[in-house]
Design a protein around this motif. Structure first.
Motif, PDB file in Angstrom:
ATOM      1  N   GLU A 136      40.043  36.122  30.785  1.00  0.00           N
ATOM      2  CA  GLU A 136      38.784  36.114  31.515  1.00  0.00           C
ATOM      3  C   GLU A 136      37.604  36.318  30.557  1.00  0.00           C
ATOM      4  OE1 GLU A 136      36.774  38.355  35.388  1.00  0.00           O
ATOM      5  OE2 GLU A 136      38.651  39.058  34.511  1.00  0.00           O
ATOM      6  N   GLU A 152      33.356  23.780  36.054  1.00  0.00           N
ATOM      7  CA  GLU A 152      34.812  23.823  35.807  1.00  0.00           C
ATOM      8  C   GLU A 152      35.273  25.240  35.471  1.00  0.00           C
ATOM      9  OE1 GLU A 152      38.127  21.591  32.994  1.00  0.00           O
ATOM     10  OE2 GLU A 152      35.971  21.171  32.752  1.00  0.00           O
ATOM     11  N   THR A 154      33.773  27.959  36.416  1.00  0.00           N
ATOM     12  CA  THR A 154      33.682  28.762  37.639  1.00  0.00           C
ATOM     13  C   THR A 154      34.929  28.579  38.508  1.00  0.00           C
ATOM     14  OG1 THR A 154      31.264  28.514  37.581  1.00  0.00           O
ATOM     15  CG2 THR A 154      32.257  29.279  39.647  1.00  0.00           C
ATOM     16  N   ASP A 155      35.343  27.289  38.592  1.00  0.00           N
ATOM     17  CA  ASP A 155      36.588  27.042  39.358  1.00  0.00           C
ATOM     18  C   ASP A 155      37.772  27.782  38.756  1.00  0.00           C
ATOM     19  OD1 ASP A 155      35.197  25.416  41.084  1.00  0.00           O
ATOM     20  OD2 ASP A 155      35.628  23.581  39.930  1.00  0.00           O
ATOM     21  N   HIS A 156      37.862  27.730  37.412  1.00  0.00           N
ATOM     22  CA  HIS A 156      38.957  28.454  36.752  1.00  0.00           C
ATOM     23  C   HIS A 156      38.879  29.954  37.023  1.00  0.00           C
ATOM     24  CE1 HIS A 156      40.994  25.278  34.569  1.00  0.00           C
ATOM     25  NE2 HIS A 156      39.822  24.774  34.177  1.00  0.00           N
ATOM     26  N   THR A 158      37.444  31.437  39.566  1.00  0.00           N
ATOM     27  CA  THR A 158      37.829  31.712  40.957  1.00  0.00           C
ATOM     28  C   THR A 158      39.351  31.685  41.128  1.00  0.00           C
ATOM     29  OG1 THR A 158      35.766  30.651  41.675  1.00  0.00           O
ATOM     30  CG2 THR A 158      37.487  30.997  43.333  1.00  0.00           C
ATOM     31  N   GLU A 159      39.972  30.690  40.517  1.00  0.00           N
ATOM     32  CA  GLU A 159      41.440  30.581  40.612  1.00  0.00           C
ATOM     33  C   GLU A 159      42.128  31.785  39.989  1.00  0.00           C
ATOM     34  OE1 GLU A 159      44.984  27.491  39.248  1.00  0.00           O
ATOM     35  OE2 GLU A 159      42.871  27.074  38.747  1.00  0.00           O
ATOM     36  N   PHE A 160      41.671  32.155  38.792  1.00  0.00           N
ATOM     37  CA  PHE A 160      42.300  33.298  38.140  1.00  0.00           C
ATOM     38  C   PHE A 160      42.019  34.612  38.868  1.00  0.00           C
ATOM     39  CE2 PHE A 160      42.637  30.410  34.476  1.00  0.00           C
ATOM     40  CZ  PHE A 160      43.960  30.635  34.136  1.00  0.00           C
ATOM     41  N   THR A 161      40.808  34.685  39.502  1.00  0.00           N
ATOM     42  CA  THR A 161      40.501  35.888  40.284  1.00  0.00           C
ATOM     43  C   THR A 161      41.468  36.023  41.456  1.00  0.00           C
ATOM     44  OG1 THR A 161      38.166  35.689  39.663  1.00  0.00           O
ATOM     45  CG2 THR A 161      38.687  37.124  41.525  1.00  0.00           C
ATOM     46  N   SER A 162      41.713  34.894  42.147  1.00  0.00           N
ATOM     47  CA  SER A 162      42.672  34.942  43.266  1.00  0.00           C
ATOM     48  C   SER A 162      44.067  35.311  42.769  1.00  0.00           C
ATOM     49  CB  SER A 162      42.701  33.587  43.986  1.00  0.00           C
ATOM     50  OG  SER A 162      43.145  32.560  43.091  1.00  0.00           O
ATOM     51  N   LYS A 163      44.438  34.734  41.613  1.00  0.00           N
ATOM     52  CA  LYS A 163      45.750  35.093  41.046  1.00  0.00           C
ATOM     53  C   LYS A 163      45.798  36.568  40.679  1.00  0.00           C
ATOM     54  CE  LYS A 163      47.083  30.593  39.161  1.00  0.00           C
ATOM     55  NZ  LYS A 163      47.429  29.838  37.931  1.00  0.00           N
ATOM     56  N   LYS A 166      46.231  38.499  43.777  1.00  0.00           N
ATOM     57  CA  LYS A 166      47.634  38.417  44.205  1.00  0.00           C
ATOM     58  C   LYS A 166      48.522  39.330  43.355  1.00  0.00           C
ATOM     59  CE  LYS A 166      47.460  33.710  46.034  1.00  0.00           C
ATOM     60  NZ  LYS A 166      47.943  32.310  45.870  1.00  0.00           N
TER      61      LYS A 166
END
Length: 268
Positions: A136, A152, A154-156, A158-163, A166
């Motif tokens: 990060e 791009e 930001t999308d990454h 967001t994806e890593f934040t959700s991961k 989880k």
């Protein structure tokens, strides 16, 4: 000459009568002696009969004693069988807690292995969290350097934040499961201690039953020895009674001969 012949015949008859009288006197003396002997034998036979009655009474008493001892021996043997059955039940009860302790130990080992694997998983998740945090930071640095790839990146992010969320939820669930496993492990340890205490108690009961069984076996051996001594004494008494019966038969045969001689004398 006729008178002389008659005198000679009378003298011969008188001499023969004297001889017969002497023989009769001898026979009477013999008969008196035999009567005395017969009376003596009769007294002896009566004495032997009384002794035989006494011995029969004593034999009946000994038989009663032997019967009572036999009943007591059977009772002690039944008690021994009951003690043996109780001992077998106690051993069976002892085997069941031992099996439970073994199962609890195996289950505890399995839980420990599972706890170790969960701990490794937690460490791995922590490592991955650190890696993700480093990633990060790297992405933030790249975001600052590369303004063109903001969307791009930001999308990454967001994806890593959700991961990351989880992974955090998975970490919380792992910690919760680890806490429940530790609690279950403590409960199993307590149950194991209770099973060990119950096992020790059963061992003490088993020792007491074995001591009681040994005492009963010693008492049975003592009673068997006493029964053997009484049987030997009874055999000696029976043998003496048989000898006395033989003496009585001899006396009866002697009396029969005496009666026969007496009857012949009476006939004479």
């Amino acid at each position: 000459s006729t008178i002389q012949k008659q005198r000679q015949e009378l003298q011969l008859l008188i001499a023969e009568l004297k001889d017969r009288d002497k023989e009769l006197n001898d026979m009477v003396a013999v008969h008196q002696r035999r009567l005395l002997a017969w009376e003596d034998d009769r007294q002896k036979i009566l004495t032997l009969a009384e002794r035989c009655n006494l011995l029969n009474n004593e034999l009946n008493k000994r038989n009663e004693i032997i019967k009572s001892l036999t009943k007591r021996l059977k009772f002690l043997e039944s008690q021994r069988n009951e003690s043996k059955a109780t001992l077998e039940n106690t051993q069976q009860k002892f085997k069941e807690p031992s099996q439970k302790v073994t199962d609890a130990t195996v289950h505890c080992q399995a839980l420990e292995e599972k706890n170790h694997s969960l701990h490794c998983s937690v460490l791995e998740l922590s490592t991955r969290t650190g890696q993700l945090q480093a990633r990060e930071q790297e992405l933030l640095t790249m975001l600052k350097l590369k303004d063109e790839a903001i969307l791009e990146t930001t999308d990454h992010i967001t994806e890593f934040t959700s991961k990351f969320k989880k992974l955090e939820s998975a970490l919380r669930a792992a910690k919760t499961e680890e806490f429940s496993l530790n609690k279950e492990k403590q409960d199993l340890k307590l149950r194991l201690k209770e099973q060990i205490l119950e096992t020790n108690k059963l061992k003490d009961d088993l020792c007491e039953k074995m001591k009681e069984n040994n005492k009963q076996q010693e008492e049975i051996m003592h009673l068997k020895q006493e029964n053997s001594c009484l049987r030997n004494e009874l055999a000696l008494i029976v043998e003496n009674a048989k000898r006395k019966d033989q003496l009585l038969q001899f006396a009866k045969s002697k009396q029969a001969r005496t009666d026969t001689e007496l009857s012949s004398l009476r006939q004479v």
